[in-house]
Design a protein around this motif. Structure first.
Motif, PDB file in Angstrom:
ATOM      1  N   PHE A 159     -32.327  24.363  -8.011  1.00  0.00           N
ATOM      2  CA  PHE A 159     -30.813  23.789  -7.803  1.00  0.00           C
ATOM      3  C   PHE A 159     -30.699  23.198  -9.070  1.00  0.00           C
ATOM      4  O   PHE A 159     -31.310  22.437  -9.528  1.00  0.00           O
ATOM      5  N   TYR A 174     -34.681  21.541   1.863  1.00  0.00           N
ATOM      6  CA  TYR A 174     -34.187  20.348   1.522  1.00  0.00           C
ATOM      7  C   TYR A 174     -34.896  19.465   1.083  1.00  0.00           C
ATOM      8  O   TYR A 174     -34.272  18.038   0.722  1.00  0.00           O
ATOM      9  N   GLU A 175     -36.075  19.458   1.145  1.00  0.00           N
ATOM     10  CA  GLU A 175     -37.063  18.531   0.501  1.00  0.00           C
ATOM     11  C   GLU A 175     -37.227  18.948  -1.002  1.00  0.00           C
ATOM     12  O   GLU A 175     -38.302  19.411  -1.160  1.00  0.00           O
ATOM     13  N   GLN A 176     -36.086  18.573  -1.577  1.00  0.00           N
ATOM     14  CA  GLN A 176     -36.130  19.184  -3.010  1.00  0.00           C
ATOM     15  C   GLN A 176     -36.958  17.984  -4.015  1.00  0.00           C
ATOM     16  O   GLN A 176     -36.575  16.705  -3.847  1.00  0.00           O
ATOM     17  N   PHE A 218     -36.525  16.522  -7.917  1.00  0.00           N
ATOM     18  CA  PHE A 218     -35.859  16.656  -8.813  1.00  0.00           C
ATOM     19  C   PHE A 218     -36.723  16.455 -10.119  1.00  0.00           C
ATOM     20  O   PHE A 218     -37.522  15.713 -10.051  1.00  0.00           O
ATOM     21  N   TYR A 235     -31.561  11.047   0.549  1.00  0.00           N
ATOM     22  CA  TYR A 235     -32.328  10.842  -0.740  1.00  0.00           C
ATOM     23  C   TYR A 235     -32.140   9.363  -1.209  1.00  0.00           C
ATOM     24  O   TYR A 235     -31.144   8.737  -1.060  1.00  0.00           O
ATOM     25  N   PRO A 250     -33.088  11.878  -7.874  1.00  0.00           N
ATOM     26  CA  PRO A 250     -33.017  11.434  -6.675  1.00  0.00           C
ATOM     27  C   PRO A 250     -34.429  12.103  -5.979  1.00  0.00           C
ATOM     28  O   PRO A 250     -35.041  12.910  -6.451  1.00  0.00           O
ATOM     29  N   PHE A 310     -36.510  12.627  -2.394  1.00  0.00           N
ATOM     30  CA  PHE A 310     -36.430  12.828  -0.487  1.00  0.00           C
ATOM     31  C   PHE A 310     -36.868  11.860   0.016  1.00  0.00           C
ATOM     32  O   PHE A 310     -38.207  11.306  -0.335  1.00  0.00           O
TER      33      PHE A 310
END
Lengths: 114, 108
Positions: A33, A101-103, A105, B36, B44, B46
């Motif tokens: 993403f 959705y457990e991303q 970053f 987040y 960010p 999770f």
């Protein structure tokens, strides 16, 4: 694992110049993403890939922005030509199937366009 | 389209107290909601997610509540610590929209 790696960490460029941001996702992750964060608009999703294929680019602001993922370990976000309103922090994140959705970053690239 | 927003942009809490961060959404298409946390100068991180067919989920010191009737989501942090100071984002997954977040400041 080193986590998501982004480069450069900081970029200062003049209006009209081309900017290329780079991202190396976590090994084994099949989603990638790209996000942009500003004080005014918050954290916005620009585009995401699954297995190197762009799935949703509806968040890409305009044709000046383009993103590629030539292989599972590398992605680029390019802005050409850059404008002062593109100044923001750009984040890359990755995740894997089943936990999309457990991303995770990266540290972000702070872009300043003068 | 999906609109995920926050009731309060900032929240100050005394160390040791419980924190509640609220979030409202307008589009019911999401089947996941996610929280987040973003510390200053970092990306960010999770925290927890909840499926739309659940109304509560607990993690370590955090609880997320989902009220689909009023389209409201909340994150509860028990015994808030200085390390909890950060900006907290909620998001639905359809579409994936984060917004500006709520800043939580913990007063020692």
């Amino acid at each position: 694992d080193a986590g998501v790696i982004q480069s450069p960490r900081h970029e200062v460029t003049e209006m009209g110049q081309e900017v290329t941001l780079r991202c190396k996702p976590i090994s084994g992750h099949d989603y990638l993403f790209w996000y942009r964060q500003t004080m005014m608009r918050g954290l916005e999703l620009l585009i995401y890939f699954n297995n190197n294929v762009p799935i949703d680019d509806s968040g890409m602001p305009e044709d000046r922005f383009s993103a590629k993922m030539p292989n599972a370990s590398f992605s680029t976000l390019k802005i050409q030509p850059s404008e002062p309103r593109d100044s923001a922090v750009y984040f890359c994140a990755s995740s894997h199937q089943g936990f999309v959705y457990e991303q995770y970053f990266g540290p972000g690239t702070r872009l300043t366009v003068t | 389209g999906e609109s995920v927003g926050l009731h309060l942009p900032t929240l100050s809490v005394q160390e040791g107290d419980n924190s509640i961060i609220n979030c409202a959404y307008s589009n019911s298409a999401s089947d996941y909601f996610i929280w987040y946390k973003q510390e200053s100068g970092k990306g960010p991180q999770f925290i927890i997610d909840i499926r739309s067919n659940m109304d509560k989920r607990q993690g370590q010191r955090v609880t997320v509540l989902l009220n689909k009737t009023v389209k409201h989501l909340s994150l509860q942090i028990a015994a808030t610590q200085p390390g909890d100071s950060a900006v907290y984002f909620c998001a639905g997954n359809t579409p994936l929209v984060f917004g500006k977040g709520t800043r939580l400041s913990v007063i020692a």
